[in-house]
Write an enzyme that holds these catalytic residues in place. Structure first.
Site, mmCIF file in Angstrom:
data_model
loop_
_atom_site.group_PDB
_atom_site.id
_atom_site.type_symbol
_atom_site.label_atom_id
_atom_site.label_comp_id
_atom_site.label_asym_id
_atom_site.label_seq_id
_atom_site.Cartn_x
_atom_site.Cartn_y
_atom_site.Cartn_z
ATOM 1 N N GLU A 504 0.822 -1.222 0.000
ATOM 2 C CA GLU A 504 0.000 0.000 0.000
ATOM 3 C C GLU A 504 0.851 1.265 0.000
ATOM 4 O O GLU A 504 0.603 2.204 0.769
ATOM 5 C CB GLU A 504 -0.985 -0.007 1.180
ATOM 6 C CG GLU A 504 -2.121 -0.985 0.958
ATOM 7 C CD GLU A 504 -3.157 -1.003 2.072
ATOM 8 O OE1 GLU A 504 -3.243 -0.034 2.837
ATOM 9 O OE2 GLU A 504 -3.879 -2.009 2.164
HETATM 10 C C1 LIG Z 1 3.310 -9.546 0.765
HETATM 11 C C2 LIG Z 1 2.877 -8.638 -0.314
HETATM 12 C C3 LIG Z 1 1.545 -8.552 -0.658
HETATM 13 C C4 LIG Z 1 1.141 -7.750 -1.729
HETATM 14 N N1 LIG Z 1 -0.171 -7.771 -2.137
HETATM 15 C C5 LIG Z 1 -0.507 -7.125 -3.295
HETATM 16 C C6 LIG Z 1 -1.806 -7.263 -3.860
HETATM 17 O O1 LIG Z 1 -2.672 -7.945 -3.305
HETATM 18 N N2 LIG Z 1 -2.065 -6.641 -5.025
HETATM 19 C C7 LIG Z 1 -1.141 -5.889 -5.666
HETATM 20 O O2 LIG Z 1 -1.435 -5.354 -6.716
HETATM 21 N N3 LIG Z 1 0.105 -5.720 -5.157
HETATM 22 C C8 LIG Z 1 0.446 -6.329 -4.006
HETATM 23 N N4 LIG Z 1 1.708 -6.192 -3.487
HETATM 24 C C9 LIG Z 1 2.666 -5.350 -4.182
HETATM 25 C C10 LIG Z 1 3.067 -4.097 -3.436
HETATM 26 O O3 LIG Z 1 2.064 -3.138 -3.513
HETATM 27 C C11 LIG Z 1 4.386 -3.658 -4.060
HETATM 28 O O4 LIG Z 1 5.364 -4.554 -3.576
HETATM 29 C C12 LIG Z 1 4.740 -2.251 -3.750
HETATM 30 O O5 LIG Z 1 3.934 -1.392 -4.484
HETATM 31 C C13 LIG Z 1 6.197 -1.960 -4.068
HETATM 32 O O6 LIG Z 1 6.521 -2.356 -5.361
HETATM 33 P P1 LIG Z 1 7.853 -3.206 -5.640
HETATM 34 O O7 LIG Z 1 7.898 -4.319 -4.686
HETATM 35 O O8 LIG Z 1 7.918 -3.496 -7.086
HETATM 36 O O9 LIG Z 1 9.016 -2.216 -5.233
HETATM 37 P P2 LIG Z 1 9.660 -1.062 -6.120
HETATM 38 O O10 LIG Z 1 8.603 -0.255 -6.760
HETATM 39 O O11 LIG Z 1 10.691 -1.670 -6.986
HETATM 40 O O12 LIG Z 1 10.335 -0.183 -5.024
HETATM 41 C C14 LIG Z 1 11.576 -0.575 -4.404
HETATM 42 C C15 LIG Z 1 11.975 0.485 -3.401
HETATM 43 O O13 LIG Z 1 12.182 1.717 -4.065
HETATM 44 C C16 LIG Z 1 11.430 2.745 -3.463
HETATM 45 N N5 LIG Z 1 11.063 3.673 -4.522
HETATM 46 C C17 LIG Z 1 10.467 3.404 -5.697
HETATM 47 N N6 LIG Z 1 10.306 4.531 -6.407
HETATM 48 C C18 LIG Z 1 10.818 5.536 -5.672
HETATM 49 C C19 LIG Z 1 10.954 6.952 -5.844
HETATM 50 N N7 LIG Z 1 10.529 7.557 -6.935
HETATM 51 N N8 LIG Z 1 11.518 7.652 -4.858
HETATM 52 C C20 LIG Z 1 11.953 7.055 -3.738
HETATM 53 N N9 LIG Z 1 11.843 5.741 -3.520
HETATM 54 C C21 LIG Z 1 11.293 4.999 -4.477
HETATM 55 C C22 LIG Z 1 10.260 2.061 -2.818
HETATM 56 O O14 LIG Z 1 9.777 2.823 -1.730
HETATM 57 C C23 LIG Z 1 10.891 0.762 -2.360
HETATM 58 O O15 LIG Z 1 11.516 0.967 -1.138
HETATM 59 C C24 LIG Z 1 2.105 -6.977 -2.411
HETATM 60 C C25 LIG Z 1 3.438 -7.027 -2.034
HETATM 61 C C26 LIG Z 1 3.833 -7.849 -1.012
HETATM 62 C C27 LIG Z 1 5.286 -7.917 -0.674
#
Ligand SMILES: Cc1cc2nc3c(=O)[nH]c(=O)nc-3n(C[C@H](O)[C@H](O)[C@H](O)COP(=O)(O)OP(=O)(O)OC[C@H]3O[C@@H](n4cnc5c(N)ncnc54)[C@H](O)[C@@H]3O)c2cc1C
Length: 823
Positions: A504
């Site tokens: 979220e």
């Molecule tokens: C257990 C679990 C349950 C989930 N359930 C769902 C679900 O039901 N449905 C769904 O759609 N998704 C779900 N997700 C996905 C979740 O919403 C994403 O993991 C989240 O949005 C982060 O995306 P990412 O993991 O690709 O990280 P990334 O987007 O790759 O981010 C990696 C890091 O970079 C940081 N970052 C990225 N961009 C920037 C920026 N511009 N400036 C500063 N920092 C930045 C982020 O804060 C993070 O720390 C789930 C994830 C997990 C782990």
């Protein structure tokens, strides 16, 4: 010096008059008087001072231009507008950003961003509790499902037991937010949050399984945007758990930047003339997907033949697809930190369905997906994750407090050692302020607000504070927290902590981009209107927002100066008593925050967005302004209890110290054109010499820590949202039982100590003196039994699990084979 002045000023010394005049003028600006009134005040002062003719010549033209809008526009505003447009000074905002910024409402965050918060409004904001019906649900089915769930077993068997799944469906746990007319429970956000809080305190997989269908997903999207036919088709079945939903947004190339999704839906017309969708996707991390019967999907809609009349690329759209549809691929699972809830990838290739059924809101919903998601996220972010954090933190407070009271070293509970007192104080204080924030935000959501920035603050801060609470808890419990088994209360939550941080809105991005980046535009009284006016080249709108903005900066400069000089004493507190000094400091901190934010925005313009170390510090300052007001509101709502003063002071002293840390960081690191050194040296020096706060004193920390060590009503109130089992053989029940007995036995132990001091008993450990004390008439038989029972309970409470080699290998094999079986 001979200044001619008149009226009541006559006869006063010149410098007193100048000071009096300056004070009057500053006073008028301090209270935020409108421009015309300020002008009247300036003119009156000029007259009273007998301003010479050349002074009037200098004064009147600028005031006239400022006061007459047509003149002001022609001579100043229009030129400024063109300059700002041509220089590209302000940030270009993409459509997805604009929708994210516009989503939701501005609530008390607007007050805190203004620099002149209405303290009375903050002190009396809604702080609702549960209705009788909601309380009955909490005390009935929620307590019952907690009793039915054994977290250790869930982790061993890697799923909730079938009877728990059945019970959840029977009691409509999957329909908490679905309206009663569709068979759901129709709970308020406050009650939804209370349910998740309690479930978390028992088992994280249990909480997540209930939370996900009740947060951003099919039920919520349908309730707000579905067609009547879609609501009738899905909501009753979702409420009873006959349909299990999931919502798929995230992709390998689109996580935090969810607007970058690549999954597609193409509109085409079937042979019978029906409009159809052909969907292809590659999603990951989707909670509940492997067991879902209906998949919510976000994708880019393409309409090459413009069949919907919205152009070839209507944009991000949300749809519902039954998972039995041909082409939907499910079944694989991720393993999120070993926490056994369903989290899975899913793909789909050329999945076809009727468009009117599939798209949420039918054809009218085409291209509205991003707006739907942002609006729902604006509210939802304030419920699930803060509830998880609070549930976990209250469990830590309860368990760690009891452990620190019953675990002894050198004959003293470890909670009495100052080293342990520090983490205990942090746990107690954090709990007080986290619950305050949870209730405060839910109060706004209950009232229909969707405060996007406040919910981002709540999500980011409660999960970060939770991370420090669980770390402190692990440290205090030592080996008892590390040795896994049915007695361990913290290890599973510790492992699951990064999940709350990431979902979220991952926390780093939430802090640096959303809280301040979005907040500066959304909560600022003028910024969004100015940016919008510049983008539309609207001269009137620009004029109407730019000049009040200038007045706003002048007022906040005066407020920051005067409140800083008096450390907030120049202002009033909305409440009497011990909290007053905190309210006044809040006013001061808000004024200086608003001023510095304007200075940074004015000097850096669109570049500020890229300076995330700076926006992060502003986000911290803004967050702690909000958390401080939430905590002060809690103190009021609970009737200003004296016993809570250590918790209040600990929380507020911490809040002001965190604001101070951000403030110093900003003065040290803001590299502003023109203002650079002026801001860094005098500003930084002033901030250090005159801090908002230095953090809680040791005495305050001691008071806070002690609230966790004694059984009683205050400890119960601090942890009132969690499930506390009565069973003395359960992990938490065992600690509770020991705490009560050890506390009851304290007066008896004191009798023994007194007898030793008086020489009536020899020096020895209490257990060795019991027989002698009974024989000597110092203790009664009942008192002896109490001490013995307390000692037995104490040993039981600090014991940890151990396994035979066979049991140990079997439990890890079971996990591994079930994982293999799910492939
Ligand atoms: C257990 C679990 C349950 C989930 N359930 C769902 C679900 O039901 N449905 C769904 O759609 N998704 C779900 N997700 C996905 C979740 O919403 C994403 O993991 C989240 O949005 C982060 O995306 P990412 O993991 O690709 O990280 P990334 O987007 O790759 O981010 C990696 C890091 O970079 C940081 N970052 C990225 N961009 C920037 C920026 N511009 N400036 C500063 N920092 C930045 C982020 O804060 C993070 O720390 C789930 C994830 C997990 C782990």
């Amino acid at each position: 010096m001979n200044i001619p002045y008149y009226g009541f000023l006559a006869g006063l010394p010149v410098w007193s008059t100048i000071l009096l005049g300056a004070a009057l003028l500053l006073g008028v600006i301090f209270v935020g008087a409108p421009l015309w009134l300020t002008t009247v005040a300036i003119t009156a002062l000029a007259f009273a001072f007998g301003l010479p003719w050349w002074g009037w010549v200098l004064l009147v033209p600028p005031l006239t231009v400022l006061l007459l809008p047509p003149l002001r526009r022609a001579l100043l505003s229009n030129r400024l507008l063109q300059l700002m447009r041509s220089s590209g000074f302000l940030p270009a905002i993409s459509d997805t950003e604009r929708e994210a910024i516009a989503a939701g409402t501005v609530w008390l965050d607007g007050e805190l961003f203004s620099g002149k918060p209405d303290l009375a409004r903050l002190a009396t904001a809604d702080y609702p509790d549960l209705s009788d019906e909601e309380r009955a649900f909490l005390d009935g089915p929620v307590e019952e499902v907690c009793r039915m769930t054994d977290d250790w077993r869930v982790h061993q068997e890697r799923d909730l037991p079938p009877e728990v799944w059945d019970y959840l469906k029977k009691e409509r746990f999957f329909g908490l937010i679905i309206g009663k007319q569709f068979g759901g429970l129709g709970l308020s956000p406050t009650a939804n949050s209370a349910v998740v809080t309690k479930l978390t305190s028992r088992s994280m997989p249990l909480a997540i399984t209930v939370m996900v269908p009740n947060s951003l997903g099919p039920a919520e999207l349908l309730s707000h945007y579905g067609t009547e036919a879609q609501k009738q088709r899905w909501l009753p079945a979702l409420a009873t758990g006959d349909e299990i939903p999931c919502f798929a947004l995230t992709e390998p190339g689109a996580g935090s930047d969810a607007g970058a999704i690549r999954s597609t839906g193409v509109v085409f017309r079937a042979e019978d003339g029906t409009l159809m969708l052909r969907l292809s996707w590659n999603k990951r991390y989707i909670t509940l997907a492997a067991v879902a019967s209906v998949l919510g999907l976000a994708f880019q809609l393409h309409d090459p033949d413009n069949l919907l009349g919205k152009g070839p690329q209507p944009g991000i759209t949300c749809a519902l697809i039954p998972t039995s549809t041909k082409g939907v691929v499910l079944g694989r699972r991720h393993d999120p930190m070993g926490v056994p809830f369903y989290n899975c990838p899913t793909t789909g290739a050329a999945v076809v369905g009727p468009l009117e059924d599939a798209i949420i809101g039918g054809a009218a919903g085409a291209g509205r997906g991003w707006q739907m998601l942002m609006e729902c996220l604006a509210a939802g972010r304030g419920i699930s994750r803060p509830a998880t954090a609070v549930g976990g933190a209250q469990l830590v407070a309860r368990a760690v407090g009891a452990y620190a009271a019953v675990r002894q070293q050198f004959g003293l509970p470890i909670g009495r050692f100052e080293g342990i007192e520090e983490p205990l104080a942090r746990i107690a204080g954090a709990n007080y302020l986290m619950e305050a924030s949870r209730r405060y935000v839910c109060g706004a959501l209950d009232a229909g607000q969707k405060p996007a920035v406040v919910t981002a603050i709540a999500k980011y801060n409660t999960t970060e504070i939770w991370r420090s609470v669980i770390n402190d808890g692990m440290d205090v419990l030592g080996g008892a927290a590390i040795s896994r088994g049915p007695r361990n209360l913290l290890a599973n939550s510790y492992a699951g902590t990064p999940i709350c941080i990431t979902v979220e809105g991952a926390n780093i991005l939430t802090r640096t981009l959303m809280i301040f980046g979005q907040g500066a535009i959304r909560c600022h009284p003028y910024a969004f209107r100015e940016i919008d006016a510049i983008a539309r080249n609207d001269q009137h709108a620009f004029d109407r927002s730019f000049w009040p903005h200038v007045g706003h900066v002048v007022r906040n400069s005066v407020r920051a100066l005067l409140l800083g000089l008096t450390r907030g004493r120049l202002t009033w507190s909305p409440v009497p008593g011990a909290a007053g000094r905190h309210w006044r400091r809040l006013n001061w901190a808000s004024a200086e925050f608003a001023l510095l934010a304007d200075v940074a925005m004015g000097a850096l313009g669109g570049d500020l967005k890229r300076k995330e170390k700076i926006t992060g510090r502003f986000a911290d300052w803004f967050s702690w302004l909000f958390l401080a007001s939430a905590t002060l509101r809690r103190f009021e709502a609970e009737g200003r209890r004296n016993e809570d003063l250590p918790l209040l002071h600990w929380s507020l002293d911490t809040a002001f110290a965190r604001m101070q840390q951000a403030r110093e960081g900003l003065f040290d690191n803001l590299r502003l054109p023109v203002l650079g050194h002026a801001l860094r040296w005098p500003g930084g020096l002033w901030a250090r010499l005159n801090p908002f706060g230095k953090g809680p004193t040791d005495a305050t920390g001691q008071g806070a820590a002690r609230t966790l060590l004694q059984p009683g009503s205050q400890r119960d109130r601090l942890t009132q949202r969690i499930h506390v089992p009565n069973d003395p053989h359960s992990a938490l029940g065992r600690l509770e039982h020991a705490l009560q007995l050890c506390s009851d036995a304290e007066p008896v132990l004191k009798k023994l100590k007194d007898a030793v001091r008086q020489g009536r008993l020899p020096k020895a450990r209490p257990a060795q003196l019991l027989d002698q004390a009974c024989e000597g008439g110092i203790l009664s038989e009942a008192e002896r039994r109490l001490v013995q029972d307390a000692e037995t309970a104490r040993s039981e409470a600090i014991a940890v699990d151990s396994f035979t080699l066979d049991e140990y290998l079997r439990s890890s094999e079971q996990g591994a084979s079930e994982l293999a079986g799910s492939r």
